[in-house]
Design a protein around this motif. Sequence first.
Motif, PDB file in Angstrom:
ATOM      1  N   ARG A 174       0.869  -1.175   0.000  1.00  0.00           N
ATOM      2  CA  ARG A 174       0.000   0.000   0.000  1.00  0.00           C
ATOM      3  C   ARG A 174       0.906   1.225   0.000  1.00  0.00           C
ATOM      4  O   ARG A 174       1.810   1.340   0.823  1.00  0.00           O
ATOM      5  N   THR A 229      -8.132  -2.446   6.049  1.00  0.00           N
ATOM      6  CA  THR A 229      -7.097  -3.362   5.580  1.00  0.00           C
ATOM      7  C   THR A 229      -7.716  -4.716   5.216  1.00  0.00           C
ATOM      8  O   THR A 229      -8.850  -5.001   5.596  1.00  0.00           O
ATOM      9  N   TRP A 259      -2.364   0.394   7.343  1.00  0.00           N
ATOM     10  CA  TRP A 259      -1.603  -0.404   6.385  1.00  0.00           C
ATOM     11  C   TRP A 259      -0.115  -0.464   6.708  1.00  0.00           C
ATOM     12  O   TRP A 259       0.608  -1.293   6.148  1.00  0.00           O
ATOM     13  N   TRP A 270       0.608  -3.842   8.042  1.00  0.00           N
ATOM     14  CA  TRP A 270       0.429  -4.855   6.986  1.00  0.00           C
ATOM     15  C   TRP A 270       1.644  -4.838   6.060  1.00  0.00           C
ATOM     16  O   TRP A 270       2.217  -5.885   5.756  1.00  0.00           O
TER      17      TRP A 270
END
Length: 191
Positions: free
Chosen positions: A35, A43, A141, A144
């Motif tokens: 991202r 997410t 994000w 992630w």
Amino acid sequence: MPTRFAAAGLALLALLALPAGPARAGGIPQPDGFRQSDYRSPTPDGLDGAETVDTPGVQALLAGGSVRPIFVQRLERSTLPGGPWLQSRPYRQIPGSVWLPNVGVGAPDAETMSWFTAQLDHVTGSDRNRDILFYCLSDCWLSWNAAKRAVLLGYARVHWYPAGIDGWMEAGLPTEEAQPLPPPPAPPPGP
């Protein structure tokens, strides 16, 4: 046919009565890459190659004593060569965490990537099978992206906590003041 409408109404009420899960936006696809912007947005439900954990899952990992939590909240950095992080307010983290700012941005510079790799090596004692847990804020994000980077670097026991420090604090669990590790070295001056 009131009974059919009554049955449909009862079914709808039953669905509405189900407990709501965490603020997860089901159906958000995992991107092929990272991202790149809008980091505070819903997410995906998971991350290929990593285990997605909820708050009780994080508690279990911590109770086992083998996981190292890594907080990846973003920070601005001084524009002075080799300048420090600019922390405008205090942050909280899960006790025992290491704070590695900016390692979850979409396209970190070479110095940040080198620093991230070195810090992961240090945190895990060069053991790619050591449990590491990435988190940030909820709907973020950055964690992630950082967890995906660790998977791509060959770490086999990566855990991702999407609820982040927000979910941890909402559960009333203990925190400590977060202190970022010193930033990566400044890039060498150009020619």
